[in-house]
Write a protein that holds these residues in place. Structure first.
Motif, mmCIF file in Angstrom:
data_model
loop_
_atom_site.group_PDB
_atom_site.id
_atom_site.type_symbol
_atom_site.label_atom_id
_atom_site.label_comp_id
_atom_site.label_asym_id
_atom_site.label_seq_id
_atom_site.Cartn_x
_atom_site.Cartn_y
_atom_site.Cartn_z
ATOM 1 N N UNK A 115 0.852 -1.192 0.000
ATOM 2 C CA UNK A 115 0.000 0.000 0.000
ATOM 3 C C UNK A 115 0.889 1.244 0.000
ATOM 4 N N UNK A 116 0.282 2.395 -0.262
ATOM 5 C CA UNK A 116 1.064 3.632 -0.347
ATOM 6 C C UNK A 116 1.448 4.177 1.017
ATOM 7 N N UNK A 117 0.610 3.938 2.028
ATOM 8 C CA UNK A 117 0.906 4.518 3.327
ATOM 9 C C UNK A 117 0.028 3.953 4.418
ATOM 10 N N UNK A 118 0.379 4.283 5.654
ATOM 11 C CA UNK A 118 -0.401 3.876 6.820
ATOM 12 C C UNK A 118 -0.677 5.107 7.675
ATOM 13 N N UNK A 119 -1.747 5.012 8.464
ATOM 14 C CA UNK A 119 -2.207 6.116 9.307
ATOM 15 C C UNK A 119 -2.305 5.579 10.730
ATOM 16 N N UNK A 120 -1.512 6.140 11.641
ATOM 17 C CA UNK A 120 -1.395 5.595 12.994
ATOM 18 C C UNK A 120 -1.362 6.731 14.009
ATOM 19 N N UNK A 121 -1.483 6.381 15.275
ATOM 20 C CA UNK A 121 -1.360 7.380 16.338
ATOM 21 C C UNK A 121 -1.380 6.722 17.701
ATOM 22 N N UNK A 122 -0.378 7.027 18.519
ATOM 23 C CA UNK A 122 -0.291 6.507 19.889
ATOM 24 C C UNK A 122 0.032 7.662 20.836
ATOM 25 N N UNK A 163 4.518 5.947 3.281
ATOM 26 C CA UNK A 163 4.123 7.196 3.905
ATOM 27 C C UNK A 163 3.493 6.894 5.260
ATOM 28 N N UNK A 164 3.811 7.706 6.263
ATOM 29 C CA UNK A 164 3.207 7.540 7.585
ATOM 30 C C UNK A 164 2.536 8.844 7.991
ATOM 31 N N UNK A 165 1.249 8.751 8.298
ATOM 32 C CA UNK A 165 0.459 9.883 8.788
ATOM 33 C C UNK A 165 0.071 9.612 10.232
ATOM 34 N N UNK A 166 0.168 10.635 11.077
ATOM 35 C CA UNK A 166 -0.439 10.557 12.403
ATOM 36 C C UNK A 166 -1.862 11.072 12.287
ATOM 37 N N UNK A 167 -2.814 10.269 12.718
ATOM 38 C CA UNK A 167 -4.215 10.674 12.599
ATOM 39 C C UNK A 167 -4.602 11.633 13.717
ATOM 40 N N UNK A 168 -5.900 11.790 13.957
ATOM 41 C CA UNK A 168 -6.360 12.837 14.866
ATOM 42 C C UNK A 168 -6.138 12.523 16.348
ATOM 43 N N UNK A 169 -5.393 11.469 16.632
ATOM 44 C CA UNK A 169 -4.851 11.362 17.984
ATOM 45 C C UNK A 169 -4.140 12.667 18.340
ATOM 46 N N UNK A 170 -3.541 13.296 17.325
ATOM 47 C CA UNK A 170 -2.865 14.591 17.534
ATOM 48 C C UNK A 170 -3.804 15.615 18.166
ATOM 49 N N UNK A 171 -5.067 15.593 17.771
ATOM 50 C CA UNK A 171 -6.016 16.585 18.281
ATOM 51 C C UNK A 171 -6.366 16.364 19.747
ATOM 52 N N UNK A 172 -5.942 15.240 20.301
ATOM 53 C CA UNK A 172 -6.190 14.955 21.716
ATOM 54 C C UNK A 172 -4.945 15.187 22.567
ATOM 55 N N UNK A 173 -3.919 15.799 22.001
ATOM 56 C CA UNK A 173 -2.712 16.068 22.776
ATOM 57 C C UNK A 173 -2.858 17.357 23.580
ATOM 58 N N UNK A 174 -2.096 17.432 24.655
ATOM 59 C CA UNK A 174 -2.168 18.573 25.575
ATOM 60 C C UNK A 174 -1.498 19.817 25.002
ATOM 61 N N UNK A 175 -0.384 19.639 24.279
ATOM 62 C CA UNK A 175 0.405 20.750 23.760
ATOM 63 C C UNK A 175 0.664 20.505 22.278
ATOM 64 N N UNK A 176 -0.140 21.099 21.388
ATOM 65 C CA UNK A 176 -0.021 20.777 19.964
ATOM 66 C C UNK A 176 1.319 21.168 19.352
ATOM 67 N N UNK A 177 1.912 22.273 19.805
ATOM 68 C CA UNK A 177 3.205 22.683 19.253
ATOM 69 C C UNK A 177 4.276 21.648 19.584
ATOM 70 N N UNK A 178 4.313 21.178 20.825
ATOM 71 C CA UNK A 178 5.276 20.152 21.209
ATOM 72 C C UNK A 178 4.951 18.816 20.549
ATOM 73 N N UNK A 179 3.659 18.495 20.414
ATOM 74 C CA UNK A 179 3.277 17.248 19.755
ATOM 75 C C UNK A 179 3.762 17.233 18.308
ATOM 76 N N UNK A 180 3.685 18.372 17.640
ATOM 77 C CA UNK A 180 4.167 18.439 16.256
ATOM 78 C C UNK A 180 5.672 18.198 16.204
#
Length: 253
Positions: free
Chosen positions: A94-101, A124-141
């Motif tokens: 496949x072209x990519x996977x979408x994950x988040x921990x 290709x690796x994408x982090x899904x919207x688990x990112x939107x549940x992080x406490x500090x988005x700038x640090x998460x990025x």
């Protein structure tokens, strides 16, 4: 301040199953995120579905690797199943996977995300919207960049991209050329152009869904397979090809 010189965005459509993929590509999508059970926010589709997609797809598709709905704090057994899925998907081509921990305190789990990226190899690796549940988005990025993740799916930590537009624009600036911000959040023909102009997003993601009645003629009114909503047994949620096309046109107007 609006971003006026943003290029026409790449459009990814979130779909459930092979029929959704076929509808999205017929409507002009550039890429698909292939899922099962969008009612839960998307979980890993079956290998049979992935193989069917590989046979029929004319555009790239990324496969979500998420063992269940709910939060993104996984047991060791769940995490091992995610690694196995990533390795299987890599071997299928496949072209990519979408994950988040995440960790329990709302940070990116860098050890697990880095290992998933290594397991994905050339994908290709994408982090899904688990990112939107992080406490500090700038640090998460920054954490995702350290993990060598290629893109992050986000609505700007709000229910809709319009509500999250300020953070989305800030994340685009922070990311620069280091990681791709894939914007999402109730994008539709009447707002996708505005979101694009105000953020400078190069990639945008949405699910253009519609409920349609089941083709079943016989209906048992006494049994429900999905909770108390008995009508749900005879209502299917599908990717609306016309809505995909209209939203893409609005994004590129």
């Amino acid at each position: 301040m609006p971003v006026t010189d943003a290029p026409k965005p790449l459009i990814e459509i979130c779909v459930e199953g092979i029929d959704g993929l076929l509808a999205a590509q017929a409507a002009g999508a550039d890429r698909v995120e292939l899922c099962a059970s969008l009612v839960e926010g998307g979980i890993t589709p079956s290998l049979g579905t992935v193989r069917a997609a590989l046979e029929r797809a004319t555009i790239p598709f990324h496969v979500i690797v998420r063992p269940r709905g709910g939060d993104f704090l996984y047991s060791e057994a769940e995490y091992r199943s995610m690694l196995a899925d990533v390795e299987a998907l890599r071997d299928l081509g496949v072209a990519g996977v979408v994950v988040g921990c995440l960790t329990a305190d709302g940070a990116i789990d860098e050890a697990r995300m880095s290992e998933l990226v290594r397991a994905a190899g050339p994908l290709n690796v994408t982090c899904h919207r688990a990112f939107d549940m992080t406490r500090d988005p700038a640090e998460a990025l920054e954490a995702l960049i350290r993990c060598k993740v290629g893109r992050v799916l986000t609505s700007g930590q709000r229910d809709t991209a319009l509500e999250g537009v300020t953070l989305l624009a800030r994340l685009v600036r922070q990311a620069g050329e280091r990681i791709i911000i894939l914007g999402c959040g109730a994008l539709a023909p009447d707002n996708i152009g505005e979101v694009g102009k105000r953020t400078g997003l190069r990639e945008m993601h949405f699910a253009a869904l519609a409920d349609v009645p089941s083709a079943m003629r016989y209906r048992n009114p006494h049994v429900g397979m999905g909770g108390n909503d008995l009508d749900r047994e005879y209502r299917n949620t599908v990717t609306d090809e016309a809505l995909v096309a209209a939203t893409i046109a609005a994004a590129r107007a």
